[in-house]
Write an enzyme that holds these catalytic residues in place. Structure first.
Site, PDB file in Angstrom:
ATOM      1  N   HIS A 117      12.076   9.536  -8.282  1.00  0.00           N
ATOM      2  CA  HIS A 117      11.708   8.409  -7.438  1.00  0.00           C
ATOM      3  C   HIS A 117      10.704   8.880  -5.910  1.00  0.00           C
ATOM      4  O   HIS A 117      11.599   8.160  -5.245  1.00  0.00           O
ATOM      5  CB  HIS A 117      12.425   7.212  -7.564  1.00  0.00           C
ATOM      6  N   GLU A 307      11.190  -7.105   7.360  1.00  0.00           N
ATOM      7  CA  GLU A 307       9.884  -6.230   6.611  1.00  0.00           C
ATOM      8  C   GLU A 307       8.772  -6.900   6.400  1.00  0.00           C
ATOM      9  O   GLU A 307       9.034  -8.128   5.976  1.00  0.00           O
ATOM     10  CB  GLU A 307      10.390  -5.370   5.432  1.00  0.00           C
ATOM     11  N   GLU A 452       3.195  -1.959   4.420  1.00  0.00           N
ATOM     12  CA  GLU A 452       4.463  -2.231   4.403  1.00  0.00           C
ATOM     13  C   GLU A 452       5.163  -1.597   5.856  1.00  0.00           C
ATOM     14  O   GLU A 452       4.986  -0.739   6.223  1.00  0.00           O
ATOM     15  CB  GLU A 452       4.984  -1.392   3.368  1.00  0.00           C
ATOM     16  N   ARG A 454       8.269  -1.721   8.306  1.00  0.00           N
ATOM     17  CA  ARG A 454       9.758  -2.059   8.352  1.00  0.00           C
ATOM     18  C   ARG A 454      10.119  -1.353   9.699  1.00  0.00           C
ATOM     19  O   ARG A 454       9.757  -0.304  10.432  1.00  0.00           O
ATOM     20  CB  ARG A 454      10.600  -1.397   7.273  1.00  0.00           C
TER      21      ARG A 454
END
Ligand SMILES: Cc1cc2nc3c(=O)[nH]c(=O)nc-3n(C[C@H](O)[C@H](O)[C@H](O)COP(=O)(O)OP(=O)(O)OC[C@H]3O[C@@H](n4cnc5c(N)ncnc54)[C@H](O)[C@@H]3O)c2cc1C
Length: 591
Positions: A117, A307, A452, A454
């Site tokens: 992954h 997030e 994204e 974070r």
């Protein structure tokens, strides 16, 4: 993607002809390996045999009692796909040692393999020959988990192929947990440690780090590990404790070694809450440092982990806000397991249809795609009553399943002090918006996935509750002794649909901007090892000046000469002088 491959990044020919039915076409048009083709299952062991036999040369004198099969390999975004590569399945760590000495004796290389992954060429390199490569699958047998809840600190010892799901479930059974978890639980622990995996966790203002936990990387939780290393005459297992300076490069190792066992500390488990917001304009959420209102910065201060998922060409990002909550707030829904946003893991047909259209030559659909993702999120949160959930730490922190969209991802980490979170994010958001609007005005849509954002803490020495030699040498979250005020990593990422025209050129522009912008006395920029970096004009991981220059330099700046990038490279070569655990890309990155 190599020039010889088709637009989806791979050739199916070899494996499909090797074994009918060996692959299954998914709804997304991709494929997943179903059956492996074992070494001794087919008549001929010769190269390229017709009639259903293996298509790669049979490895000579391969240990007869270790399972070996030709299997397909695909990374997360399916941008690195191999029809067929020899894959061994050791039953124990002794098998790994035997495999390593065998590989050394016959001139093969081994690549440890977890859940696959990831995005990087740290396992296999697209287009490179795999004739003399054996992937070593750790997930089948090397996956034991033993918790020592009575230890001080409490620890868990895991095989390299144990998943985060399995480890945190075992920890939870003993009242233990981890404060900073990556979003998918399916990742293997060794795959995570290779790339200093992390989550989106920070303490709220005034909140302290509970003993046993860290807000830095999972690598910073390691108390000891065992790896296979060269002992002068052969490869053998060797254990390293956290107070041994030699362990430091192995804590975040990019797969340039083979971990066979690891022990990590844990802290008391705790309850968390995650609240979602979809009603804040990005200009307000990403307002500069010190601005009033519902800013990203203000949510960090009041709650801790935050997030933002900002779909392309939309006004209001999906903000997740995590906080520690010992008792269930009245408005929260209690959850008893992870993955509580099924709408984002199993996208409706409307979304995947648009994806297909973008892939087949209609990139201008990107704004509609962004809007559809946003409305799917708003509707999904409401339909599943998931805007405010409460439960055990792992159940709140794991939220991505393997069925989510397979997008590519690039970006990096800005290391700075907590007070700069708002400014870093504001600068990036303004830059990003200006650039995608600029391209849109020219009819171009190089980026079509969400932004994204974070934050998490750094690999602080004080978090480690055993005697320690210090932080992982090449973790992005390694503190800088010359800037003790830097305590935060801000992860800025952008996702895109694989195959989008101009995407990697955009990533390159973005990386160059980040590298030049986040510098000086307030910031430094480091790659996120597991994602895309060193973007060339057409492909990631190809900018030689970054791979051999800027990137190593980011692990020299402000760090002691005896404990930096160069000493890490030297240690990897000392532990594996014959480069059994390497590939052509790693030979360039870690010469
Ligand atoms: C959808 C998605 C979401 C993600 N979210 C996050 C996140 O929230 N936070 C985060 O930090 N990361 C995240 N990642 C990245 C992820 O942490 C890394 O890609 C990780 O390496 C994947 O682990 P794996 O088990 O799939 O390893 P693989 O992809 O199989 O391997 C990764 C690397 O680890 C090496 N490796 C595997 N086993 C060993 C071993 N025994 N010894 C030494 N090296 C070994 C491999 O050789 C390779 O170099 C995400 C990835 C995806 C696809």
């Amino acid at each position: 993607m190599s020039k010889t491959e088709n637009s989806s990044g791979f050739s199916r020919r070899g494996f499909l002809t090797a074994g009918a039915g060996a692959v299954a076409v998914t709804a997304m048009g991709g494929w997943t390996p179903v059956h492996a083709l074992p070494l001794r299952a087919a008549g001929s062991l010769d190269s390229g045999s017709a009639g259903g036999g293996p298509t790669l040369p049979a490895p000579p004198d391969f240990p007869t009692d270790i399972d070996l099969a030709q299997q397909a390999y695909q990374n997360w975004s399916k941008e690195i796909m191999l029809d067929s590569v020899w894959t061994a399945t050791p039953k124990n760590s002794g098998d790994v040692v035997r495999l390593t000495n065998w590989a050394h004796s016959v001139g093969y290389t081994l690549r440890p393999r977890g859940a696959m992954h990831g995005w990087t060429p740290l396992t296999v390199v697209n287009g490179a020959s795999v004739d003399k490569v054996i992937l070593v699958d750790t997930t089948v047998h090397l996956n034991g988990v033993v918790v020592n809840g009575a230890g001080s600190p409490a620890t868990v010892t895991a095989g390299p192929g144990a998943t985060l799901d399995a480890i945190t479930t075992a920890l939870q059974d003993k009242g233990l947990g981890w404060a900073n978890l990556p979003a998918p639980g399916v990742l293997t622990i060794a795959g995570c440690l290779a790339v200093d995996a992390h989550g989106a966790a920070l303490p709220a203002d005034g909140q302290s780090t509970q003993p046993g936990h860290t807000y830095g990387s999972l690598s910073n939780l390691i108390t000891s590990l065992t790896a296979v290393v060269w002992n002068g005459t052969a490869y053998a297992e060797r254990s390293f404790s956290r107070n041994d300076p030699k362990i430091k490069p192995l804590l975040t190792n990019l797969g340039r070694t083979f971990i066979t066992s690891v022990t990590l500390q844990a802290g008391p488990n705790f309850r968390m809450r995650c609240q979602s917001y979809t009603d804040i304009k990005w200009q307000d959420m990403f307002a500069p440092k010190g601005a009033s209102g519902r800013t990203f910065e203000s949510y960090v201060k009041a709650n801790g982990g935050v997030e933002a998922i900002w779909y392309p060409f939309t006004e209001k990002p999906w903000l997740k806000v995590w906080s520690v909550a010992p008792t269930k707030p009245a408005s929260s829904k209690e959850v008893t397991g992870p993955y509580n946003y099924p709408f984002s893991d199993n996208l409706p047909e409307a979304v995947t249809d648009l994806l297909g259209q973008m892939n087949s030559g209609a990139p201008g659909i990107a704004p509609l795609f962004g809007k559809t993702m946003y409305t799917t999120t708003v509707a999904g949160l409401a339909a599943t009553n998931a805007t405010d959930i409460w439960g055990w730490s792992k159940d709140i922190q794991f939220y991505i399943k393997a069925t989510t969209l397979r997008l590519t991802e690039g970006g990096g980490a800005v290391i700075t002090s907590r007070e700069n979170i708002g400014q870093v994010i504001h600068d990036f958001a303004v830059w990003f918006n200006e650039r995608i609007e600029f391209y849109k005005s020219k009819g171009q849509y190089p980026l079509n996935g969400p932004v994204e954002i974070r934050c998490c803490g750094l690999d602080q020495q004080a978090d480690v509750k055993v005697p320690t030699a210090g932080a992982p040498t090449i973790s992005a979250m390694r503190p800088r002794p010359d800037h003790p005020e830097w305590d935060t990593a801000i992860w800025l990422n952008v996702l895109g649909v694989p195959g989008t025209p101009g995407m990697f050129a955009f990533y390159r522009e973005m990386e160059q901007w980040m590298r030049s912008h986040y510098t000086g006395d307030a910031y430094t920029f480091r790659p996120e090892w597991s994602k895309g970096w060193a973007f060339g004009p057409e492909l990631p991981y190809t900018d030689g000046a970054i791979i051999s220059g800027a990137l190593p330099q980011s692990y020299r700046d402000g760090l002691p000469g005896g404990d930096n990038w160069d000493t890490a490279v030297a240690a990897f070569n000392e532990f594996d002088p014959h480069k059994v655990y390497s590939n052509s890309f790693m030979d360039q990155l870690l010469p």
